[in-house]
Design a protein around this motif. Structure first.
Motif, PDB file in Angstrom:
ATOM      1  N   ALA A  83      -7.654   8.589   3.871  1.00 29.85           N
ATOM      2  CA  ALA A  83      -7.013   8.333   5.160  1.00 29.85           C
ATOM      3  C   ALA A  83      -7.667   9.241   6.194  1.00 29.85           C
ATOM      4  CB  ALA A  83      -5.516   8.606   5.073  1.00 29.85           C
ATOM      5  N   GLY A  84      -8.342   8.651   7.153  1.00 28.17           N
ATOM      6  CA  GLY A  84      -8.971   9.423   8.211  1.00 28.17           C
ATOM      7  C   GLY A  84     -10.047  10.377   7.725  1.00 28.17           C
ATOM      8  N   GLY A  85     -10.652  10.076   6.597  1.00 30.34           N
ATOM      9  CA  GLY A  85     -11.703  10.934   6.071  1.00 30.34           C
ATOM     10  C   GLY A  85     -11.206  12.194   5.378  1.00 30.34           C
ATOM     11  N   ASN A  86      -9.896  12.342   5.262  1.00 27.48           N
ATOM     12  CA  ASN A  86      -9.303  13.527   4.626  1.00 27.48           C
ATOM     13  C   ASN A  86      -9.366  13.378   3.105  1.00 27.48           C
ATOM     14  OD1 ASN A  86      -7.603  15.544   3.601  1.00 27.48           O
ATOM     15  ND2 ASN A  86      -6.136  15.343   5.265  1.00 27.48           N
ATOM     16  N   ILE A  87     -10.024  14.307   2.419  1.00 17.68           N
ATOM     17  CA  ILE A  87     -10.171  14.204   0.968  1.00 17.68           C
ATOM     18  C   ILE A  87      -8.863  14.384   0.215  1.00 17.68           C
ATOM     19  CG2 ILE A  87     -12.599  14.878   1.008  1.00 17.68           C
ATOM     20  CD1 ILE A  87     -11.776  17.652   0.005  1.00 17.68           C
ATOM     21  N   ALA A  88      -7.840  14.919   0.881  1.00 18.57           N
ATOM     22  CA  ALA A  88      -6.551  15.170   0.234  1.00 18.57           C
ATOM     23  C   ALA A  88      -5.511  14.095   0.512  1.00 18.57           C
ATOM     24  CB  ALA A  88      -6.003  16.534   0.668  1.00 18.57           C
ATOM     25  N   GLU A  89      -5.860  13.081   1.296  1.00 14.50           N
ATOM     26  CA  GLU A  89      -4.901  12.027   1.626  1.00 14.50           C
ATOM     27  C   GLU A  89      -5.559  10.662   1.527  1.00 14.50           C
ATOM     28  OE1 GLU A  89      -3.184  12.704   5.451  1.00 14.50           O
ATOM     29  OE2 GLU A  89      -2.372  14.654   4.877  1.00 14.50           O
ATOM     30  N   GLY A  90      -4.773   9.702   1.071  1.00 12.18           N
ATOM     31  CA  GLY A  90      -5.313   8.359   0.956  1.00 12.18           C
ATOM     32  C   GLY A  90      -4.237   7.304   0.905  1.00 12.18           C
ATOM     33  N   GLU A  91      -4.693   6.064   0.864  1.00 10.98           N
ATOM     34  CA  GLU A  91      -3.793   4.919   0.755  1.00 10.98           C
ATOM     35  C   GLU A  91      -4.280   4.061  -0.398  1.00 10.98           C
ATOM     36  OE1 GLU A  91      -3.653   3.043   4.579  1.00 10.98           O
ATOM     37  OE2 GLU A  91      -2.340   4.589   5.381  1.00 10.98           O
ATOM     38  N   ALA A  92      -3.389   3.858  -1.366  1.00  8.71           N
ATOM     39  CA  ALA A  92      -3.736   3.079  -2.548  1.00  8.71           C
ATOM     40  C   ALA A  92      -3.282   1.633  -2.366  1.00  8.71           C
ATOM     41  CB  ALA A  92      -3.061   3.671  -3.786  1.00  8.71           C
ATOM     42  N   PRO A  93      -4.179   0.677  -2.593  1.00  9.31           N
ATOM     43  CA  PRO A  93      -3.787  -0.725  -2.492  1.00  9.31           C
ATOM     44  C   PRO A  93      -2.841  -1.111  -3.626  1.00  9.31           C
ATOM     45  CG  PRO A  93      -6.034  -0.547  -3.298  1.00  9.31           C
ATOM     46  CD  PRO A  93      -5.585   0.845  -2.956  1.00  9.31           C
ATOM     47  N   GLN A  94      -2.101  -2.164  -3.398  1.00 10.16           N
ATOM     48  CA  GLN A  94      -1.086  -2.608  -4.353  1.00 10.16           C
ATOM     49  C   GLN A  94      -1.642  -2.811  -5.759  1.00 10.16           C
ATOM     50  OE1 GLN A  94       0.968  -6.158  -3.138  1.00 10.16           O
ATOM     51  NE2 GLN A  94       2.588  -5.878  -4.652  1.00 10.16           N
ATOM     52  N   MET A 124       0.829  -1.179   0.000  1.00 16.60           N
ATOM     53  CA  MET A 124       0.000   0.000   0.000  1.00 16.60           C
ATOM     54  C   MET A 124       0.879   1.250   0.000  1.00 16.60           C
ATOM     55  SD  MET A 124      -3.441   0.706   2.216  1.00 16.60           S
ATOM     56  CE  MET A 124      -4.117  -0.841   1.730  1.00 16.60           C
ATOM     57  N   VAL A 125       0.517   2.242  -0.823  1.00 18.11           N
ATOM     58  CA  VAL A 125       1.278   3.498  -0.862  1.00 18.11           C
ATOM     59  C   VAL A 125       0.401   4.628  -0.347  1.00 18.11           C
ATOM     60  CG1 VAL A 125       2.833   2.844  -2.744  1.00 18.11           C
ATOM     61  CG2 VAL A 125       0.677   3.980  -3.271  1.00 18.11           C
ATOM     62  N   LYS A 126       1.057   5.606   0.257  1.00 18.74           N
ATOM     63  CA  LYS A 126       0.365   6.796   0.748  1.00 18.74           C
ATOM     64  C   LYS A 126       0.368   7.848  -0.354  1.00 18.74           C
ATOM     65  CE  LYS A 126       1.580   5.959   5.529  1.00 18.74           C
ATOM     66  NZ  LYS A 126       0.428   5.972   6.358  1.00 18.74           N
ATOM     67  N   VAL A 127      -0.752   8.527  -0.485  1.00 14.33           N
ATOM     68  CA  VAL A 127      -0.916   9.539  -1.526  1.00 14.33           C
ATOM     69  C   VAL A 127      -1.438  10.813  -0.874  1.00 14.33           C
ATOM     70  CG1 VAL A 127      -2.105  10.119  -3.677  1.00 14.33           C
ATOM     71  CG2 VAL A 127      -1.489   7.739  -3.199  1.00 14.33           C
ATOM     72  N   SER A 128      -0.866  11.943  -1.275  1.00 17.83           N
ATOM     73  CA  SER A 128      -1.395  13.224  -0.803  1.00 17.83           C
ATOM     74  C   SER A 128      -1.520  14.168  -1.993  1.00 17.83           C
ATOM     75  CB  SER A 128      -0.501  13.827   0.283  1.00 17.83           C
ATOM     76  OG  SER A 128       0.781  14.103  -0.218  1.00 17.83           O
ATOM     77  N   ILE A 129      -2.503  15.040  -1.900  1.00 16.42           N
ATOM     78  CA  ILE A 129      -2.783  16.007  -2.958  1.00 16.42           C
ATOM     79  C   ILE A 129      -2.708  17.410  -2.358  1.00 16.42           C
ATOM     80  CG2 ILE A 129      -4.473  16.799  -4.677  1.00 16.42           C
ATOM     81  CD1 ILE A 129      -5.875  14.039  -4.335  1.00 16.42           C
ATOM     82  N   ASP A 130      -1.906  18.276  -2.958  1.00 12.79           N
ATOM     83  CA  ASP A 130      -1.868  19.684  -2.554  1.00 12.79           C
ATOM     84  C   ASP A 130      -3.027  20.388  -3.261  1.00 12.79           C
ATOM     85  OD1 ASP A 130       0.457  19.247  -1.086  1.00 12.79           O
ATOM     86  OD2 ASP A 130       1.753  19.764  -2.763  1.00 12.79           O
TER      87      ASP A 130
END
Length: 74
Positions: A42-53, A1-7
């Motif tokens: 991630a935690g309900g934050n629309i700008a952060e998430g975790e993408a499955p493999q 799983m990778v972490k993704v963030s959007i500015d």
């Protein structure tokens, strides 16, 4: 799983990310900027998430296609 963030403040709503990877990215209906779809937030934050493999490759492709390089994959 990778972490993704959007500015999101720097998003130009070009649509590349949600066109390439609609499984993970979508357009926010209120401000038109990119956001992470609900199930991967991630935690309900629309700008952060975790993408499955299984979709990591296409998430990275979408991030690389961003003309303003505001999507970060770690």
């Amino acid at each position: 799983m990778v972490k993704v963030s959007i500015d999101r403040n720097d998003c130009i709503s070009c649509g590349n990310c949600w066109t390439i990877c609609p499984e993970f990215f979508e357009q926010n209906p209120d401000d038109t900027f990119s956001q992470v779809v609900g199930i991967y937030r991630a935690g309900g934050n629309i700008a952060e998430g975790e993408a499955p493999q299984k979709i990591e490759g296409v998430v990275k492709e979408a991030a690389d296609s961003c003309p303003v390089q505001i999507i970060h994959v770690n």
